[in-house]
Design an enzyme around this catalytic site. Sequence first.
Site, short mmCIF file in Angstrom:
data_model
loop_
_atom_site.label_atom_id
_atom_site.label_comp_id
_atom_site.label_asym_id
_atom_site.label_seq_id
_atom_site.Cartn_x
_atom_site.Cartn_y
_atom_site.Cartn_z
NE ARG A 289 -4.00 -1.98 2.03
CZ ARG A 289 -3.82 -3.12 2.71
NH1 ARG A 289 -2.78 -3.25 3.50
NH2 ARG A 289 -4.68 -4.10 2.59
CE LYS A 311 -1.23 13.17 -15.17
NZ LYS A 311 -1.57 13.41 -16.58
CD GLU A 353 6.69 15.55 -23.89
OE1 GLU A 353 5.99 16.54 -23.62
OE2 GLU A 353 6.19 14.42 -24.15
CE LYS A 391 4.86 17.00 -15.30
NZ LYS A 391 4.78 15.74 -15.98
CD GLU A 401 -4.47 15.92 -16.79
OE1 GLU A 401 -3.43 15.31 -16.52
OE2 GLU A 401 -5.12 15.76 -17.83
NE ARG A 405 0.01 16.71 -14.06
CZ ARG A 405 0.68 16.00 -13.18
NH1 ARG A 405 0.46 16.16 -11.90
NH2 ARG A 405 1.58 15.12 -13.56
CG ASN A 409 -2.96 16.27 -21.40
OD1 ASN A 409 -2.03 15.56 -21.02
ND2 ASN A 409 -4.10 16.39 -20.72
CG HIS A 412 0.83 14.57 -24.96
ND1 HIS A 412 1.61 15.69 -25.19
CD2 HIS A 412 1.64 13.70 -24.32
CE1 HIS A 412 2.82 15.49 -24.68
NE2 HIS A 412 2.86 14.29 -24.15
CG HIS A 416 -1.04 9.73 -26.18
ND1 HIS A 416 -1.63 10.07 -24.98
CD2 HIS A 416 0.28 9.65 -25.94
CE1 HIS A 416 -0.69 10.18 -24.06
NE2 HIS A 416 0.48 9.94 -24.62
CG HIS A 428 6.16 10.12 -25.85
ND1 HIS A 428 4.82 9.80 -25.82
CD2 HIS A 428 6.28 11.25 -25.10
CE1 HIS A 428 4.17 10.67 -25.06
NE2 HIS A 428 5.04 11.56 -24.61
N1 LIG Z 1 4.44 10.33 -15.71
C1 LIG Z 1 4.36 11.36 -16.50
O1 LIG Z 1 3.90 12.45 -16.12
C2 LIG Z 1 4.88 11.23 -17.91
C3 LIG Z 1 5.04 12.37 -18.71
C4 LIG Z 1 5.56 12.21 -19.99
C5 LIG Z 1 5.92 10.95 -20.45
N2 LIG Z 1 5.74 9.88 -19.66
C6 LIG Z 1 6.10 8.53 -20.12
O2 LIG Z 1 7.50 8.51 -20.36
C7 LIG Z 1 7.79 7.51 -21.33
C8 LIG Z 1 8.78 8.05 -22.33
O3 LIG Z 1 9.97 8.39 -21.64
P1 LIG Z 1 11.41 8.21 -22.33
O4 LIG Z 1 11.41 8.88 -23.63
O5 LIG Z 1 12.41 8.57 -21.33
O6 LIG Z 1 11.43 6.65 -22.66
P2 LIG Z 1 12.33 5.44 -22.16
O7 LIG Z 1 12.30 5.30 -20.70
O8 LIG Z 1 11.92 4.28 -22.97
O9 LIG Z 1 13.81 5.89 -22.58
C9 LIG Z 1 14.13 5.99 -23.94
C10 LIG Z 1 15.34 5.09 -24.29
O10 LIG Z 1 16.51 5.73 -23.83
C11 LIG Z 1 17.27 4.84 -23.02
N3 LIG Z 1 17.96 5.66 -22.06
C12 LIG Z 1 17.42 6.46 -21.10
N4 LIG Z 1 18.36 7.18 -20.52
C13 LIG Z 1 19.53 6.84 -21.09
C14 LIG Z 1 20.87 7.28 -20.94
N5 LIG Z 1 21.20 8.28 -20.12
N6 LIG Z 1 21.83 6.70 -21.69
C15 LIG Z 1 21.51 5.76 -22.60
N7 LIG Z 1 20.26 5.31 -22.84
C16 LIG Z 1 19.29 5.87 -22.07
C17 LIG Z 1 16.25 3.88 -22.46
O11 LIG Z 1 16.87 2.67 -22.10
C18 LIG Z 1 15.31 3.73 -23.64
O12 LIG Z 1 15.83 2.81 -24.54
C19 LIG Z 1 6.47 7.11 -21.93
O13 LIG Z 1 6.09 5.86 -21.43
C20 LIG Z 1 5.49 8.17 -21.45
O14 LIG Z 1 4.19 7.69 -21.30
C21 LIG Z 1 5.24 9.98 -18.41
#
Ligand SMILES: NC(=O)c1ccc[n+]([C@@H]2O[C@H](COP(=O)([O-])OP(=O)(O)OC[C@H]3O[C@@H](n4cnc5c(N)ncnc54)[C@H](O)[C@@H]3O)[C@@H](O)[C@H]2O)c1
Length: 518
Positions: A289, A311, A353, A391, A401, A405, A409, A412, A416, A428
Amino acid sequence: MSSIFVYGPPGSGKSSLGKELANLTGFPLVDIDQEIVSNAGMPISRLMAEQGEQVFRNMESEVIAAECTRAANRPSIVALGGGALLRNENRALVEKTGEILFLEASLPTLIERIGTQDLSRPLVSGAIPEKLAALLADRTTHYESFPIRVRTDDGSTLAELAERAMRLLGFYTIKAMGRPYKVCIQAGALANLPTFLKTLSAGQNIIVVYDTNTRHHFEHTMATVLQAGGFWATSVELPAGEENKNLSAIEKLWNAFIDAGMDRRSLVVAVGGGVITDLVGFAVSTYMRGCRWVAVPTSLLAMVDAAIGGKTGFDLPQGKNLIGSFYPPELVLIDPNLLSTLPQPEYISGMAEVVKHGIIADTGLFDLCSQGLATIQQHQNQIVRRAAQVKIDVIEQDPYEKGFRAALNLGHTVGHAVEIEREFSLKHGEAISIGMVAEATLAEKMGIAPPGLAGQIAKVLAGLGLPVQLPANVNRAKLVSFMGNDKKKAGKVVNFALPAAIGQVRTGVAIEKLEDVL
Ligand SMILES: NC(=O)c1ccc[n+]([C@@H]2O[C@H](COP(=O)([O-])OP(=O)(O)OC[C@H]3O[C@@H](n4cnc5c(N)ncnc54)[C@H](O)[C@@H]3O)[C@@H](O)[C@H]2O)c1
């Protein structure tokens, strides 16, 4: 966290704000002028009168150099004299050691604070108003060259000034979601992870979660940093990539937590991009929990967006992020130096972003983005801080949100849908880039944005190497259907966040006929 050097003209408040910052951070306060007095065995005014300014400046350089050496093991708040960084070698050393916070105030305020006859300030004692005015005129270019600045004469209390200064230096305490948590954005911050963990009263055993790539790049560094700080880490590896952001990754984490004997006091550190921070946050929020976690984002996207805001979640075959929770970590440690291993396409994806945050609330950031990747990488720390700041500002206003907030989006709703239609073959950020241009075009059509805004946005994104048009063979009917399934759907309408100008977004724009969007 590295030392903070507080600098500014005489009377700008270096000692008083220095004390406040020392209280806030728990770092010792070092007053360079007082060290000189104690080394010289006489007040500075006498030192200057008897031995001249050069001797004083030489002693000042020695004291600064000694403090910079000490700072490697013990960061501090350092109050500098008003001309301490006039020598280039002092400035270079201080810039290498920590961050400079410049304090400014109007001439009348400085005069009032110094008083009319302060003999302890030899360069301005006597006819203070005239001498101070001349000194400021002489040092105008020098004083203007320090970018991180706080006005100390705007009626704010010392506590308010200290909080503002800390934010400018990349230290935030976010109070929006019940329990406050810290965000630290500083190049080299990873080395200070143990110091932060101790302030969180973390037990000695830490569970570190990586993905395949981040384990390869950071496991050794993490182990070294943690061991040096007296911590012992168990590590867990998840497969990299969005396609693995699923329930089986969550199960793997829960099982690893059980195997490691994790209890509610244990701390999990997520080292990775947004996929890892989203997964770990969700797994931790549901294990027993709710346990404790720290995010160390390693991708640009996670540093400026995913790891901040609380999130968490994972994807279902039916859609992205369909299962999730609001569960912020206790600390988000953002060290832009970790981006050095990030592959260029991931960096560019993250820039979508960053541009989005410029469009939402920071025109200066948007302008910086228009200068191309080489300039961006030169100003990387500033870019990460400014984009993360947008942010933070948004989530502080609206953590759950309920309103603004939703500005995050932007791009997005279409983005998406494009991501799903392309079966995640686009990154992404690439999909969001296409989405932002499509949504800006919609805003123009609806009269929300002036003509030309979509073109302006597209130019900046394309300049960074991001796609800005829907793929030629895209299935528009599918896109419309995916937009209809979007989480932001309210009843029969889908609410969009649309750009009205650079620096301005309108949220809650309800659209019923999604066919008209594209
Ligand atoms: N929680 C939220 O508010 C929020 C907001 C925006 C996006 N997201 C989520 O974030 C995700 C996208 O994030 P992302 O683009 O970081 O994706 P990711 O975590 O898949 O990272 C992208 C790639 O880069 C590699 N990587 C990361 N850091 C590295 C480094 N320093 N050196 C070498 N390789 C590295 C990872 O292994 C992966 O292959 C999506 O799932 C999206 O839904 C969440």
